[in-house]
Design a protein around this motif. Structure first.
Motif, mmCIF file in Angstrom:
data_model
loop_
_atom_site.group_PDB
_atom_site.id
_atom_site.type_symbol
_atom_site.label_atom_id
_atom_site.label_comp_id
_atom_site.label_asym_id
_atom_site.label_seq_id
_atom_site.Cartn_x
_atom_site.Cartn_y
_atom_site.Cartn_z
ATOM 1 N N HIS A 84 -44.062 -0.999 24.808
ATOM 2 C CA HIS A 84 -43.721 -0.872 23.324
ATOM 3 C C HIS A 84 -42.391 -0.272 23.151
ATOM 4 C CE1 HIS A 84 -43.602 1.136 19.345
ATOM 5 N NE2 HIS A 84 -44.386 -0.068 18.717
ATOM 6 N N ALA A 85 -41.921 0.594 23.773
ATOM 7 C CA ALA A 85 -40.468 1.156 23.769
ATOM 8 C C ALA A 85 -39.387 0.450 23.998
ATOM 9 C CB ALA A 85 -40.375 2.445 24.583
ATOM 10 N N ARG A 86 -39.519 -0.547 25.042
ATOM 11 C CA ARG A 86 -38.591 -1.508 25.299
ATOM 12 C C ARG A 86 -38.607 -2.557 24.140
ATOM 13 N NH1 ARG A 86 -40.535 -2.588 31.482
ATOM 14 N NH2 ARG A 86 -39.347 -0.873 32.536
ATOM 15 N N ALA A 87 -39.739 -3.116 23.757
ATOM 16 C CA ALA A 87 -39.779 -3.937 22.680
ATOM 17 C C ALA A 87 -38.962 -3.427 21.265
ATOM 18 C CB ALA A 87 -41.086 -4.495 22.394
ATOM 19 N N LEU A 88 -39.197 -2.225 20.860
ATOM 20 C CA LEU A 88 -38.655 -1.753 20.015
ATOM 21 C C LEU A 88 -37.108 -1.444 19.851
ATOM 22 C CD1 LEU A 88 -39.228 -0.410 17.152
ATOM 23 C CD2 LEU A 88 -39.545 1.963 18.383
ATOM 24 N N ALA A 89 -36.822 -1.036 21.197
ATOM 25 C CA ALA A 89 -35.250 -1.024 21.583
ATOM 26 C C ALA A 89 -34.524 -2.401 21.528
ATOM 27 C CB ALA A 89 -35.203 -0.483 22.834
ATOM 28 N N THR A 90 -35.106 -3.497 21.996
ATOM 29 C CA THR A 90 -34.546 -4.849 21.833
ATOM 30 C C THR A 90 -34.751 -5.151 20.347
ATOM 31 O OG1 THR A 90 -35.603 -5.450 23.921
ATOM 32 C CG2 THR A 90 -35.088 -7.005 22.449
ATOM 33 N N ALA A 91 -35.670 -4.897 19.416
ATOM 34 C CA ALA A 91 -35.560 -5.261 17.997
ATOM 35 C C ALA A 91 -34.514 -4.441 17.435
ATOM 36 C CB ALA A 91 -37.126 -4.839 17.554
ATOM 37 N N ARG A 92 -34.387 -3.198 17.754
ATOM 38 C CA ARG A 92 -33.425 -2.376 17.033
ATOM 39 C C ARG A 92 -31.942 -3.046 17.301
ATOM 40 N NH1 ARG A 92 -32.979 2.316 14.003
ATOM 41 N NH2 ARG A 92 -30.703 2.157 13.289
ATOM 42 N N ALA A 93 -31.727 -3.497 18.536
ATOM 43 C CA ALA A 93 -30.393 -4.260 18.809
ATOM 44 C C ALA A 93 -30.016 -5.210 18.382
ATOM 45 C CB ALA A 93 -30.440 -4.292 20.383
ATOM 46 N N ARG A 94 -31.276 -6.032 18.036
ATOM 47 C CA ARG A 94 -31.212 -7.369 17.053
ATOM 48 C C ARG A 94 -30.942 -6.821 15.690
ATOM 49 N NH1 ARG A 94 -36.516 -10.757 17.127
ATOM 50 N NH2 ARG A 94 -34.990 -12.267 16.105
ATOM 51 N N ILE A 95 -31.342 -5.908 15.007
ATOM 52 C CA ILE A 95 -30.817 -5.380 13.708
ATOM 53 C C ILE A 95 -29.701 -4.966 13.587
ATOM 54 C CG2 ILE A 95 -31.510 -3.583 12.009
ATOM 55 C CD1 ILE A 95 -33.638 -5.803 11.843
ATOM 56 N N ASP A 96 -28.958 -4.195 14.600
ATOM 57 C CA ASP A 96 -27.779 -3.720 14.702
ATOM 58 C C ASP A 96 -26.781 -4.947 14.698
ATOM 59 O OD1 ASP A 96 -28.516 -1.086 14.327
ATOM 60 O OD2 ASP A 96 -28.671 -0.972 16.824
ATOM 61 N N GLU A 97 -27.092 -6.076 15.475
ATOM 62 C CA GLU A 97 -26.072 -6.984 15.549
ATOM 63 C C GLU A 97 -26.257 -8.083 14.315
ATOM 64 O OE1 GLU A 97 -27.670 -8.961 18.985
ATOM 65 O OE2 GLU A 97 -27.092 -7.444 20.520
ATOM 66 N N ASP A 98 -27.213 -8.091 13.766
ATOM 67 C CA ASP A 98 -27.558 -9.022 12.573
ATOM 68 C C ASP A 98 -28.274 -8.207 11.561
ATOM 69 O OD1 ASP A 98 -27.844 -11.022 10.781
ATOM 70 O OD2 ASP A 98 -29.019 -12.312 12.173
ATOM 71 N N PRO A 99 -27.546 -7.568 10.762
ATOM 72 C CA PRO A 99 -28.184 -6.345 9.574
ATOM 73 C C PRO A 99 -28.981 -7.400 8.527
ATOM 74 C CG PRO A 99 -25.899 -5.974 9.991
ATOM 75 C CD PRO A 99 -26.043 -7.102 10.681
ATOM 76 N N GLY A 100 -28.592 -8.741 8.491
ATOM 77 C CA GLY A 100 -29.234 -9.475 7.586
ATOM 78 C C GLY A 100 -30.402 -10.085 8.169
ATOM 79 N N LEU A 101 -30.810 -10.097 9.468
ATOM 80 C CA LEU A 101 -31.981 -10.597 10.147
ATOM 81 C C LEU A 101 -33.409 -10.263 9.371
ATOM 82 C CD1 LEU A 101 -33.027 -12.197 12.406
ATOM 83 C CD2 LEU A 101 -33.295 -9.964 13.566
#
Length: 215
Positions: A145-162
């Motif tokens: 879960h921690a890994r999936a959450l970190a990956t998801a947060r990176a996606r948000i940081d790269e694309d704030p409009g996602l």
């Protein structure tokens, strides 16, 4: 055990407005002013095609003339249940003021514009948690879960409009709304609104009928 405060407010049904949404907003405001914790968090009850009933506490996003709004993953257990059976109920309980509101009706899924507005209004951490998905599925490891959450947060940081493609916004279009007000002598006051027309866009005063119920 004590349940309600000593000074629960009185409820004069003769002064109730014609529209239950107006009364609901007034009661919600009163609960907020009285210090009720999470006054915007009702229990949502659903039933799927197999008639398996489930209930969980959710967050109310908005309420207006169209109904009571909430959001979730379309692929979550409640999202799947609503896809199979659109009938649902919301139950609000505010013990600080000795009041309860029960809303029942059909749930409609809203369009992409509403979904994007709702999702992007969430904090980045909340958006990342939503993007993880897999709601209610078995979790083998908290590390996963921690890994999936970190990956998801990176996606948000790269694309704030996602926007999560599985995110959905729903509105419960009420057919019945019951207002329950406590009394220490158990002579509780109950006022039931019943929709007298199915048209969501109607604004006539006779859209709702009212009747008091036995405690």
């Amino acid at each position: 055990m004590p349940v309600f405060s000593e000074d629960v407010p009185a409820f004069d049904v003769t002064g109730a407005p014609a529209d239950p949404v107006e009364l609901f907003v007034a009661w919600l405001d009163a609960a907020v002013q009285a210090g009720q914790l999470a006054p915007h968090a009702p229990v949502l009850s659903t039933s799927d095609a197999s008639q398996d009933v489930s209930a969980r506490t959710i967050a109310l996003k908005d309420v207006d003339s169209s109904g009571w709004w909430f959001a979730t993953h379309a692929t979550s257990p409640k999202g799947r249940a609503l896809a199979e059976n659109a009938s649902a109920a919301l139950t609000f309980f505010w013990p600080v003021v000795g009041r309860q509101v029960r809303v029942t009706g059909r749930v409609e899924i809203l369009g992409r514009d509403e979904v994007e507005l709702d999702f992007l209004a969430r904090r980045p951490a909340a958006r990342a948690a939503t993007l993880v998905g897999h709601q209610s599925e078995p979790l083998s490891s908290t590390v996963d879960h921690a890994r999936a959450l970190a990956t998801a947060r990176a996606r948000i940081d790269e694309d704030p409009g996602l926007v999560d493609p599985e995110w959905a916004v729903y509105v419960l279009v009420a057919d019945r709304v019951e207002f329950w007000s406590a009394s220490h002598d158990r002579a509780h006051t109950r006022l039931l609104y019943t929709r007298s027309a199915r048209a969501r866009d109607a604004r006539e005063d006779d859209l709702w009928t009212q009747e008091t119920l036995w405690p």
